[in-house]
Design a protein around this motif. Sequence first.
Motif, PDB file in Angstrom:
ATOM      1  N   TRP A 163       0.837  -1.198   0.000  1.00  0.00           N
ATOM      2  CA  TRP A 163       0.000   0.000   0.000  1.00  0.00           C
ATOM      3  C   TRP A 163       0.873   1.249   0.000  1.00  0.00           C
ATOM      4  O   TRP A 163       1.908   1.282   0.672  1.00  0.00           O
ATOM      5  N   PHE A 190      -2.777   4.329  -3.349  1.00  0.00           N
ATOM      6  CA  PHE A 190      -2.532   3.532  -4.559  1.00  0.00           C
ATOM      7  C   PHE A 190      -1.690   2.340  -4.145  1.00  0.00           C
ATOM      8  O   PHE A 190      -1.257   2.233  -2.992  1.00  0.00           O
ATOM      9  N   VAL A 191      -1.470   1.416  -5.060  1.00  0.00           N
ATOM     10  CA  VAL A 191      -0.703   0.212  -4.747  1.00  0.00           C
ATOM     11  C   VAL A 191       0.452   0.063  -5.723  1.00  0.00           C
ATOM     12  O   VAL A 191       0.416   0.567  -6.847  1.00  0.00           O
ATOM     13  N   ARG A 192       1.480  -0.625  -5.264  1.00  0.00           N
ATOM     14  CA  ARG A 192       2.619  -0.978  -6.102  1.00  0.00           C
ATOM     15  C   ARG A 192       2.748  -2.492  -6.125  1.00  0.00           C
ATOM     16  O   ARG A 192       2.353  -3.180  -5.176  1.00  0.00           O
ATOM     17  N   SER A 193       3.363  -2.994  -7.198  1.00  0.00           N
ATOM     18  CA  SER A 193       3.660  -4.420  -7.277  1.00  0.00           C
ATOM     19  C   SER A 193       5.023  -4.675  -6.646  1.00  0.00           C
ATOM     20  O   SER A 193       5.901  -3.793  -6.652  1.00  0.00           O
ATOM     21  N   SER A 244       8.227  -3.679  -8.471  1.00  0.00           N
ATOM     22  CA  SER A 244       8.571  -2.267  -8.666  1.00  0.00           C
ATOM     23  C   SER A 244       9.592  -1.779  -7.646  1.00  0.00           C
ATOM     24  O   SER A 244      10.035  -0.634  -7.736  1.00  0.00           O
ATOM     25  N   THR A 290       9.383   7.285  -8.502  1.00  0.00           N
ATOM     26  CA  THR A 290       8.230   7.654  -9.322  1.00  0.00           C
ATOM     27  C   THR A 290       8.682   8.172 -10.677  1.00  0.00           C
ATOM     28  O   THR A 290       9.633   8.954 -10.762  1.00  0.00           O
ATOM     29  N   ASN A 347      -5.782   7.871 -12.213  1.00  0.00           N
ATOM     30  CA  ASN A 347      -4.884   6.990 -11.480  1.00  0.00           C
ATOM     31  C   ASN A 347      -3.433   7.394 -11.709  1.00  0.00           C
ATOM     32  O   ASN A 347      -3.116   8.145 -12.633  1.00  0.00           O
ATOM     33  N   THR A 398      -1.086   4.741 -11.408  1.00  0.00           N
ATOM     34  CA  THR A 398      -0.506   3.407 -11.358  1.00  0.00           C
ATOM     35  C   THR A 398       0.703   3.256 -12.272  1.00  0.00           C
ATOM     36  O   THR A 398       1.728   2.678 -11.881  1.00  0.00           O
ATOM     37  N   GLN A 399       0.612   3.780 -13.493  1.00  0.00           N
ATOM     38  CA  GLN A 399       1.702   3.583 -14.446  1.00  0.00           C
ATOM     39  C   GLN A 399       3.020   4.159 -13.919  1.00  0.00           C
ATOM     40  O   GLN A 399       4.074   3.522 -14.010  1.00  0.00           O
ATOM     41  N   LYS A 456       4.016   4.621 -10.994  1.00  0.00           N
ATOM     42  CA  LYS A 456       4.439   4.091  -9.705  1.00  0.00           C
ATOM     43  C   LYS A 456       4.878   2.636  -9.769  1.00  0.00           C
ATOM     44  O   LYS A 456       5.229   2.066  -8.727  1.00  0.00           O
ATOM     45  N   ASN A 457       4.868   2.019 -10.942  1.00  0.00           N
ATOM     46  CA  ASN A 457       5.092   0.580 -11.006  1.00  0.00           C
ATOM     47  C   ASN A 457       6.135   0.138 -12.014  1.00  0.00           C
ATOM     48  O   ASN A 457       6.160  -1.035 -12.401  1.00  0.00           O
TER      49      ASN A 457
END
Length: 286
Positions: free
Chosen positions: A77, A103-106, A109, A162, A173, A175-176, A178-179
């Motif tokens: 998280w 937001f979430v990260r994998s 990442s 980032t 979002n 997401t892109q 941050k991952n």
Amino acid sequence: MRLLSYEVQGEPRYGVLVGEGVVDLSSRIGRDFPDMKALIAGDGISAARQAVAGAMPDYALGQLALLPPVPAPEKLWCIGVNYRDRNEEYRDNSDLPKYPSLFVRSPSSVTGAGRPIEKPKVSEQLDYEGELAIVIGKGGRHIPREAAWSHIFGMTLANEGTIRDWLRHGKFNVTQGKNFDRSGSIGPWIVTSDECDPRGPHDIVTRVNGEVRQQDSTERLMFPFDFLIHYLSTFATLKPGDVILTGTPTGAGARFDPPRWLKVGDVVEVESSAIGVLRNTVAAEQ
């Protein structure tokens, strides 16, 4: 205790930091607790203490390739805009938020301490975000704030790297940006809650090539750790080994005029006095 995960000849292992050495737990209690997540979920701290008592280090810390302390958390998280001055950085005259940005990260990442973080081929806008991170010990759903502290296993550090231009690819979002693989880092170890009280206060400092860029204290968080656990567990079951990155202070590279993006060869250090230093060098994506 300071618990860390690492590789030895390509094999993932975990252990306890003792001075400048590491006592390997995989060889001692690995049958019962095969990895860090299993140790956390199985309440294996007592077994770890017994295994370490009187033991000589198996490795020098400097000879190990460190992994993120929890190599594969179920949930990673990330909380945005959590220090008070961060809301003002946006210069949009908005009121302080009622709820945290999230937001979430994998797991792919982030990388471990001492390993390179990668500047991607498709962007020049790699940025740093130094953060304190909490590791969930006891899972749960609908956790009340007054009980939240007992669900924290320990604390670690993060550089929530980032890719700024990719944050704006989506309308609703981030997401892109941050991952990207290995664009951030977590580590170097988890300091357990009995040694490092999550209630704090805790300082956080980020340096780039020795220059202080970010500096703040958890006393100035808009959403403290106990609130975050309560809020997240309202809609999602928290699991042992889940990691919550609790937000970055003002001073990221994007906020300078002109912006100060990370370059290949830059050294980023995230430090908190009760935890240690997370250090990574920037490398080009291969």
